[in-house]
Write a protein that holds these residues in place. Sequence first.
Motif, PDB file in Angstrom:
ATOM      1  N   UNK A 164       0.846  -1.192   0.000  1.00  0.00           N
ATOM      2  CA  UNK A 164       0.000   0.000   0.000  1.00  0.00           C
ATOM      3  C   UNK A 164       0.884   1.246   0.000  1.00  0.00           C
ATOM      4  N   UNK A 165       0.594   2.191  -0.883  1.00  0.00           N
ATOM      5  CA  UNK A 165       1.454   3.376  -1.021  1.00  0.00           C
ATOM      6  C   UNK A 165       1.475   4.232   0.243  1.00  0.00           C
ATOM      7  N   UNK A 166       0.367   4.305   0.981  1.00  0.00           N
ATOM      8  CA  UNK A 166       0.376   5.095   2.212  1.00  0.00           C
ATOM      9  C   UNK A 166       1.199   4.408   3.298  1.00  0.00           C
ATOM     10  N   UNK A 167       1.163   3.061   3.319  1.00  0.00           N
ATOM     11  CA  UNK A 167       2.008   2.322   4.258  1.00  0.00           C
ATOM     12  C   UNK A 167       3.482   2.568   3.932  1.00  0.00           C
ATOM     13  N   UNK A 168       3.798   2.553   2.648  1.00  0.00           N
ATOM     14  CA  UNK A 168       5.180   2.765   2.223  1.00  0.00           C
ATOM     15  C   UNK A 168       5.659   4.149   2.655  1.00  0.00           C
ATOM     16  N   UNK A 169       4.826   5.152   2.450  1.00  0.00           N
ATOM     17  CA  UNK A 169       5.203   6.513   2.839  1.00  0.00           C
ATOM     18  C   UNK A 169       5.390   6.618   4.352  1.00  0.00           C
ATOM     19  N   UNK A 170       4.493   5.989   5.115  1.00  0.00           N
ATOM     20  CA  UNK A 170       4.603   6.021   6.583  1.00  0.00           C
ATOM     21  C   UNK A 170       5.907   5.385   7.043  1.00  0.00           C
TER      22      UNK A 170
ATOM     23  N   UNK B 146      10.744   2.256  -7.262  1.00  0.00           N
ATOM     24  CA  UNK B 146       9.652   3.003  -7.890  1.00  0.00           C
ATOM     25  C   UNK B 146       8.484   3.252  -6.947  1.00  0.00           C
ATOM     26  N   UNK B 147       8.798   3.605  -5.718  1.00  0.00           N
ATOM     27  CA  UNK B 147       7.788   3.964  -4.723  1.00  0.00           C
ATOM     28  C   UNK B 147       7.639   5.488  -4.751  1.00  0.00           C
ATOM     29  N   UNK B 148       6.962   5.970  -5.791  1.00  0.00           N
ATOM     30  CA  UNK B 148       6.943   7.405  -6.073  1.00  0.00           C
ATOM     31  C   UNK B 148       6.218   8.217  -5.009  1.00  0.00           C
TER      32      UNK B 148
ATOM     33  N   UNK C  47      13.874  13.041 -10.457  1.00  0.00           N
ATOM     34  CA  UNK C  47      12.718  12.142 -10.449  1.00  0.00           C
ATOM     35  C   UNK C  47      11.382  12.874 -10.397  1.00  0.00           C
ATOM     36  N   UNK C  48      11.411  14.182 -10.529  1.00  0.00           N
ATOM     37  CA  UNK C  48      10.180  14.982 -10.396  1.00  0.00           C
ATOM     38  C   UNK C  48       9.057  14.546 -11.312  1.00  0.00           C
ATOM     39  N   UNK C  49       9.387  14.111 -12.515  1.00  0.00           N
ATOM     40  CA  UNK C  49       8.365  13.676 -13.455  1.00  0.00           C
ATOM     41  C   UNK C  49       7.650  12.396 -13.052  1.00  0.00           C
ATOM     42  N   UNK C  50       8.231  11.647 -12.144  1.00  0.00           N
ATOM     43  CA  UNK C  50       7.632  10.393 -11.696  1.00  0.00           C
ATOM     44  C   UNK C  50       6.749  10.578 -10.459  1.00  0.00           C
ATOM     45  N   UNK C  51       6.913  11.691  -9.778  1.00  0.00           N
ATOM     46  CA  UNK C  51       6.217  11.902  -8.510  1.00  0.00           C
ATOM     47  C   UNK C  51       4.741  12.218  -8.736  1.00  0.00           C
TER      48      UNK C  51
END
Length: 149
Positions: free
Chosen positions: A82-88, A113-115, A144-148
């Motif tokens: 989960x992307x929010x889990x990854x960010x946390x 690639x966890x943008x 990497x700005x274009x991937x965010x």
Amino acid sequence: MAAEQEVARCRAEVNQLPSRVDLLAKALSSSSAWDRSAALDFLRLFPDGVPELLDLLVDLSLSAGWVLPACEVIRAARREIDSTQFARVALECLSSGEVEDYIGLAYVLAEVEAWEALGAVIGKAAESSDPEIREVSRNFTESHGGMLP
């Protein structure tokens, strides 16, 4: 050939254990390089436990010598995380606030690639009072700005 089949059978048995994640967590946290390596090899083949072990894997990826194997494991399960889990998890790794942590973590997140998580780390770096950490934000935004998101 028989030895390879036996190894595959043993891996399949371990994968069925109810305490599999606990065993892998213990191995990833071990001071034994062999234990860590065996756990990473297992997770690369059976990545379904990666989301539960993400904090240990991200932490391990920041250790010298473990970046590439840990990134391979995380990448193998990237779609299940989960992307929010990854960010946390990523932001929790920055508790010490050292520039090396920001650089290492941003590299790992870009590599797998966890943008969304990379965006969170870059955002936190941009808010830092440390000019070197703000520079990390600028560098990774440029590259990497274009991937965010």
